[in-house]
Design a protein around this motif. Structure first.
Motif, PDB file in Angstrom:
ATOM      1  N   PRO A   1       0.827  -1.215   0.000  1.00 26.18           N
ATOM      2  CA  PRO A   1       0.000   0.000   0.000  1.00 26.18           C
ATOM      3  C   PRO A   1       0.861   1.265   0.000  1.00 26.18           C
ATOM      4  CG  PRO A   1      -0.681  -1.508   1.752  1.00 26.18           C
ATOM      5  CD  PRO A   1       0.574  -2.053   1.168  1.00 26.18           C
ATOM      6  N   MET A   2       0.276   2.359  -0.464  1.00 25.63           N
ATOM      7  CA  MET A   2       1.016   3.618  -0.547  1.00 25.63           C
ATOM      8  C   MET A   2       1.454   4.111   0.827  1.00 25.63           C
ATOM      9  SD  MET A   2      -1.083   5.623  -3.509  1.00 25.63           S
ATOM     10  CE  MET A   2       0.030   6.987  -3.604  1.00 25.63           C
ATOM     11  N   ARG A   3       0.689   3.839   1.862  1.00 21.45           N
ATOM     12  CA  ARG A   3       1.061   4.320   3.197  1.00 21.45           C
ATOM     13  C   ARG A   3       2.327   3.646   3.707  1.00 21.45           C
ATOM     14  NH1 ARG A   3      -3.549   1.180   4.104  1.00 21.45           N
ATOM     15  NH2 ARG A   3      -3.106  -0.712   5.273  1.00 21.45           N
ATOM     16  N   GLU A   4       2.713   2.520   3.098  1.00 20.05           N
ATOM     17  CA  GLU A   4       3.929   1.809   3.493  1.00 20.05           C
ATOM     18  C   GLU A   4       5.070   1.993   2.497  1.00 20.05           C
ATOM     19  OE1 GLU A   4       2.928  -2.273   4.102  1.00 20.05           O
ATOM     20  OE2 GLU A   4       1.249  -1.793   5.412  1.00 20.05           O
ATOM     21  N   SER A   5       4.961   2.984   1.630  1.00 17.30           N
ATOM     22  CA  SER A   5       5.970   3.156   0.584  1.00 17.30           C
ATOM     23  C   SER A   5       7.344   3.534   1.138  1.00 17.30           C
ATOM     24  CB  SER A   5       5.517   4.209  -0.423  1.00 17.30           C
ATOM     25  OG  SER A   5       5.442   5.471   0.209  1.00 17.30           O
ATOM     26  N   ALA A   6       7.373   4.228   2.266  1.00 17.97           N
ATOM     27  CA  ALA A   6       8.658   4.653   2.832  1.00 17.97           C
ATOM     28  C   ALA A   6       9.304   3.570   3.694  1.00 17.97           C
ATOM     29  CB  ALA A   6       8.461   5.909   3.659  1.00 17.97           C
ATOM     30  N   ALA A   7       8.601   2.491   3.981  1.00 17.66           N
ATOM     31  CA  ALA A   7       9.151   1.433   4.836  1.00 17.66           C
ATOM     32  C   ALA A   7      10.285   0.708   4.115  1.00 17.66           C
ATOM     33  CB  ALA A   7       8.060   0.445   5.206  1.00 17.66           C
ATOM     34  N   ASP A   8      11.243   0.225   4.911  1.00 19.04           N
ATOM     35  CA  ASP A   8      12.361  -0.524   4.344  1.00 19.04           C
ATOM     36  C   ASP A   8      11.874  -1.868   3.809  1.00 19.04           C
ATOM     37  OD1 ASP A   8      14.111   1.467   5.023  1.00 19.04           O
ATOM     38  OD2 ASP A   8      14.618   0.562   6.952  1.00 19.04           O
ATOM     39  N   ALA A   9      12.550  -2.337   2.776  1.00 19.61           N
ATOM     40  CA  ALA A   9      12.232  -3.647   2.206  1.00 19.61           C
ATOM     41  C   ALA A   9      13.472  -4.526   2.285  1.00 19.61           C
ATOM     42  CB  ALA A   9      11.785  -3.513   0.758  1.00 19.61           C
ATOM     43  N   THR A  10      13.247  -5.805   2.489  1.00 20.82           N
ATOM     44  CA  THR A  10      14.371  -6.737   2.513  1.00 20.82           C
ATOM     45  C   THR A  10      14.351  -7.544   1.232  1.00 20.82           C
ATOM     46  OG1 THR A  10      13.052  -8.365   3.680  1.00 20.82           O
ATOM     47  CG2 THR A  10      14.388  -6.903   5.022  1.00 20.82           C
ATOM     48  N   CYS A  11      15.517  -7.911   0.782  1.00 26.48           N
ATOM     49  CA  CYS A  11      15.651  -8.696  -0.441  1.00 26.48           C
ATOM     50  C   CYS A  11      15.000 -10.066  -0.220  1.00 26.48           C
ATOM     51  CB  CYS A  11      17.120  -8.852  -0.792  1.00 26.48           C
ATOM     52  SG  CYS A  11      17.409  -9.862  -2.258  1.00 26.48           S
ATOM     53  N   PRO A  12      14.169 -10.535  -1.150  1.00 20.78           N
ATOM     54  CA  PRO A  12      13.532 -11.834  -0.975  1.00 20.78           C
ATOM     55  C   PRO A  12      14.514 -13.007  -1.085  1.00 20.78           C
ATOM     56  CG  PRO A  12      12.905 -10.884  -3.081  1.00 20.78           C
ATOM     57  CD  PRO A  12      13.707  -9.858  -2.357  1.00 20.78           C
ATOM     58  N   THR A  13      15.680 -12.784  -1.678  1.00 22.82           N
ATOM     59  CA  THR A  13      16.650 -13.857  -1.860  1.00 22.82           C
ATOM     60  C   THR A  13      17.614 -13.958  -0.685  1.00 22.82           C
ATOM     61  OG1 THR A  13      16.541 -13.437  -4.238  1.00 22.82           O
ATOM     62  CG2 THR A  13      18.353 -14.813  -3.459  1.00 22.82           C
ATOM     63  N   CYS A  14      18.258 -12.828  -0.331  1.00 25.82           N
ATOM     64  CA  CYS A  14      19.300 -12.872   0.703  1.00 25.82           C
ATOM     65  C   CYS A  14      18.889 -12.182   2.002  1.00 25.82           C
ATOM     66  CB  CYS A  14      20.590 -12.275   0.166  1.00 25.82           C
ATOM     67  SG  CYS A  14      20.486 -10.509  -0.185  1.00 25.82           S
ATOM     68  N   THR A  15      17.696 -11.618   2.072  1.00 23.00           N
ATOM     69  CA  THR A  15      17.135 -10.915   3.242  1.00 23.00           C
ATOM     70  C   THR A  15      17.991  -9.744   3.726  1.00 23.00           C
ATOM     71  OG1 THR A  15      18.129 -12.403   4.876  1.00 23.00           O
ATOM     72  CG2 THR A  15      15.954 -13.018   4.017  1.00 23.00           C
ATOM     73  N   GLU A  16      18.775  -9.135   2.843  1.00 24.08           N
ATOM     74  CA  GLU A  16      19.542  -7.934   3.176  1.00 24.08           C
ATOM     75  C   GLU A  16      18.644  -6.715   2.963  1.00 24.08           C
ATOM     76  OE1 GLU A  16      22.801  -7.406   4.188  1.00 24.08           O
ATOM     77  OE2 GLU A  16      22.846  -9.561   4.549  1.00 24.08           O
ATOM     78  N   PRO A  17      18.861  -5.633   3.703  1.00 22.47           N
ATOM     79  CA  PRO A  17      18.081  -4.412   3.459  1.00 22.47           C
ATOM     80  C   PRO A  17      18.413  -3.842   2.081  1.00 22.47           C
ATOM     81  CG  PRO A  17      19.727  -4.065   5.179  1.00 22.47           C
ATOM     82  CD  PRO A  17      19.782  -5.500   4.813  1.00 22.47           C
ATOM     83  N   SER A  18      17.429  -3.228   1.472  1.00 18.08           N
ATOM     84  CA  SER A  18      17.619  -2.683   0.125  1.00 18.08           C
ATOM     85  C   SER A  18      17.100  -1.259   0.082  1.00 18.08           C
ATOM     86  CB  SER A  18      16.886  -3.541  -0.895  1.00 18.08           C
ATOM     87  OG  SER A  18      15.499  -3.485  -0.637  1.00 18.08           O
ATOM     88  N   ARG A  19      17.495  -0.542  -0.949  1.00 17.25           N
ATOM     89  CA  ARG A  19      17.032   0.829  -1.103  1.00 17.25           C
ATOM     90  C   ARG A  19      16.043   0.905  -2.255  1.00 17.25           C
ATOM     91  NH1 ARG A  19      19.785   3.844  -5.097  1.00 17.25           N
ATOM     92  NH2 ARG A  19      21.393   2.617  -6.107  1.00 17.25           N
ATOM     93  N   ARG A  20      15.145   1.873  -2.154  1.00 13.76           N
ATOM     94  CA  ARG A  20      14.117   2.053  -3.177  1.00 13.76           C
ATOM     95  C   ARG A  20      14.696   2.802  -4.363  1.00 13.76           C
ATOM     96  NH1 ARG A  20       8.531   5.357  -2.437  1.00 13.76           N
ATOM     97  NH2 ARG A  20       7.894   5.214  -4.590  1.00 13.76           N
ATOM     98  N   VAL A  21      14.312   2.386  -5.563  1.00 19.18           N
ATOM     99  CA  VAL A  21      14.752   3.015  -6.804  1.00 19.18           C
ATOM    100  C   VAL A  21      13.546   3.714  -7.417  1.00 19.18           C
ATOM    101  CG1 VAL A  21      15.733   2.602  -9.081  1.00 19.18           C
ATOM    102  CG2 VAL A  21      16.458   1.205  -7.152  1.00 19.18           C
ATOM    103  N   PHE A  22      13.713   4.976  -7.779  1.00 20.11           N
ATOM    104  CA  PHE A  22      12.628   5.729  -8.398  1.00 20.11           C
ATOM    105  C   PHE A  22      12.793   5.680  -9.911  1.00 20.11           C
ATOM    106  CE2 PHE A  22      12.990   7.389  -4.164  1.00 20.11           C
ATOM    107  CZ  PHE A  22      11.670   7.483  -3.769  1.00 20.11           C
TER     108      PHE A  22
END
Length: 94
Positions: free
Chosen positions: A19-40
């Motif tokens: 959802p848009m309200r969670e757009s700023a939340a951090d995401a973890t990589c589904p493969t290695c579970t490392e934190p990732s950054r958002r790309v615009f």
């Protein structure tokens, strides 16, 4: 729901649907579970109606090379209605 693209340093890009309200939340990589950054990136315009997409394309094309008109457009055909009152038949016509 919107799709957000993230990139992992090890694994590369991946998409997250949230959802848009969670757009700023951090995401973890589904493969290695490392934190990732958002790309615009560019918005997904494929969801637009065909008519609107065509109008936007024509607008962008005309910015660089507008169509050149060499003559005036013709007048649209007018339908003649027959007058039923004889007084109307004596009126001047354009």
């Amino acid at each position: 729901m919107p799709t957000y693209q993230h990139t992992c340093v090890r694994c590369g890009p991946f998409d997250v649907i949230r959802p848009m309200r969670e757009s700023a939340a951090d995401a973890t990589c589904p493969t290695c579970t490392e934190p990732s950054r958002r790309v615009f990136g560019a918005p997904a315009l494929r969801a637009l109606p065909a008519g609107l997409r065509g109008a936007l394309d024509a607008q962008y094309r005309s910015a660089d090379a507008p169509r050149v008109v060499t003559s005036l457009p013709g007048r649209p055909g007018r339908t003649q209605r027959r007058a039923t009152d004889p007084r109307q038949l004596r009126l001047p016509r354009p």
